[in-house]
Design an enzyme around this catalytic site. Structure first.
Site, PDB file in Angstrom:
ATOM      1  N   LYS A 125     -37.026 -31.113  -4.118  1.00 15.21           N
ATOM      2  CA  LYS A 125     -36.273 -32.174  -3.427  1.00 15.21           C
ATOM      3  C   LYS A 125     -35.211 -32.758  -4.343  1.00 15.21           C
ATOM      4  O   LYS A 125     -34.057 -32.961  -3.937  1.00 15.21           O
ATOM      5  CB  LYS A 125     -37.224 -33.276  -2.962  1.00 15.21           C
ATOM      6  CG  LYS A 125     -38.063 -32.908  -1.757  1.00 15.21           C
ATOM      7  CD  LYS A 125     -39.094 -33.990  -1.456  1.00 15.21           C
ATOM      8  CE  LYS A 125     -39.940 -33.599  -0.256  1.00 15.21           C
ATOM      9  NZ  LYS A 125     -41.065 -34.501  -0.020  1.00 15.21           N
TER      10      LYS A 125
ATOM     11  N   GLN B  68     -44.402 -39.127  -1.549  1.00 19.07           N
ATOM     12  CA  GLN B  68     -44.992 -37.799  -1.336  1.00 19.07           C
ATOM     13  C   GLN B  68     -46.459 -37.937  -0.941  1.00 19.07           C
ATOM     14  O   GLN B  68     -47.260 -38.530  -1.665  1.00 19.07           O
ATOM     15  CB  GLN B  68     -44.853 -36.961  -2.611  1.00 19.07           C
ATOM     16  CG  GLN B  68     -45.352 -35.538  -2.488  1.00 19.07           C
ATOM     17  CD  GLN B  68     -44.508 -34.713  -1.534  1.00 19.07           C
ATOM     18  OE1 GLN B  68     -43.296 -34.824  -1.492  1.00 19.07           O
ATOM     19  NE2 GLN B  68     -45.165 -33.877  -0.749  1.00 19.07           N
TER      20      GLN B  68
ATOM     21  N   ASP C 243     -38.504 -40.152   5.981  1.00 26.55           N
ATOM     22  CA  ASP C 243     -39.541 -39.296   6.549  1.00 26.55           C
ATOM     23  C   ASP C 243     -39.659 -39.502   8.052  1.00 26.55           C
ATOM     24  O   ASP C 243     -40.228 -38.666   8.755  1.00 26.55           O
ATOM     25  CB  ASP C 243     -40.900 -39.601   5.893  1.00 26.55           C
ATOM     26  CG  ASP C 243     -41.319 -38.538   4.896  1.00 26.55           C
ATOM     27  OD1 ASP C 243     -40.831 -37.396   4.991  1.00 26.55           O
ATOM     28  OD2 ASP C 243     -42.142 -38.840   4.018  1.00 26.55           O
TER      29      ASP C 243
END
Length: 295
Positions: free
Chosen positions: A55, A99, A122
């Site tokens: 990422k 995460q 997200d």
């Protein structure tokens, strides 16, 4: 048997990342701002570490700012929530991603609810979920958006198609159904307790597997010519002691039945980070009252 076309997620993801990078460069030139993505990793899970590194690398390659925060596996929930609060208040940060999974002492739902919905790249915050189902602009979960993005690239329009989503998680199944409704599909959400699941699956013009069980969906469950999107990523043991990644669809059985299918790996997976970069760009534009580039 007709040949089944492979849907190349790597190529679709590369195209979307290039669009994002071009838009970031244009924003820098026109408005002098650079979107920033903060990723938080708690603990030392090897798979999560690899994902976070990827990422960060792709964020920088797209011309964005990348902020990585690592907490030990022993970190308390309070420590993590305090960090999220600091990132909420940081004007350089447009997107926040914690995460998952997090260690057991931390409540995942509490973490999601603490992230500023305007920075929730997200797309998991209940406010963004509500906006999605209301048909209002929102930050949409990355994997579901990636699935629909590929479908539209492959098919042009999804209007009128019968879509069956196997799986009802808040992360994939439910938001995927919401996005398909917006595309004017007729949508069924199926799951492990669906009566005669194979028959329900066989109705689908577009079959989306997001159940998390290796090769659960057999070739006989697929309507001839259907488009199959396999979200599953499952590591299975082989007789020689090695392991391999497989999806939720029995890929070999689907060959010659499905009109097109995403492979595992190399299908949906590459789209997720590309869509994360897209969400960060969108969040940065909205926070500054700038027009959102068409991506």
């Amino acid at each position: 048997m007709a040949e089944t076309r492979l849907i190349d997620g790597k190529a679709h993801a590369a195209g979307l990342r290039q669009h994002v990078a071009d838009a970031v460069a244009a924003l820098k030139q026109a408005h002098g701002f650079t979107p920033g993505l903060a990723v938080v990793l708690v603990g030392e899970d090897p798979a999560s570490q690899v994902y976070v590194r990827s990422k960060g690398k792709q964020t920088v390659e797209a011309g964005m700012l990348s902020f990585e925060h690592k907490l030990p596996a022993t970190a308390s929930e309070t420590e993590l929530l305090d960090l999220v609060g600091e990132l909420n208040d940081d004007p350089a940060v447009d997107g926040i991603l914690v995460q998952f999974p997090v260690p057991p002492q931390i409540n995942q739902h509490r973490v999601i609810n603490t992230i500023d919905p305007a920075k929730d790249v997200d797309g998991f915050h209940p406010i963004n979920a509500g906006h999605l189902w209301s048909g209002e602009p929102s930050l949409v979960p990355c994997t579901p958006f990636g699935c629909v993005y590929m479908l539209k690239k492959e098919l042009g329009t999804l209007e009128g198609a019968e879509a069956v989503v196997v799986g009802r998680s808040n992360i994939v199944g439910k938001p995927l159904a919401g996005l398909l409704v917006q595309e004017n599909c007729t949508v069924t959400i199926a799951h492990s307790r669906t009566r005669d699941l194979p028959a329900v699956a066989r109705r689908a013009d577009i079959l989306l597997a997001a159940v998390g069980k290796p090769e659960m969906i057999k070739g006989s469950w697929i309507k001839p010519g259907a488009i199959v999107i396999d979200v599953g990523v499952n590591r299975i043991a082989l007789p020689d002691g090695k392991t391999k990644l497989v999806g939720d669809v029995a890929f070999a059985e689907a060959q010659g039945i499905a009109g097109a299918i995403t492979p595992v790996p190399g299908g949906v997976g590459p789209m997720t980070i590309a869509c994360l970069l897209r969400n960060t760009l969108i969040a940065g534009c909205r926070r500054r009252g700038l027009p959102v580039p068409k991506l």
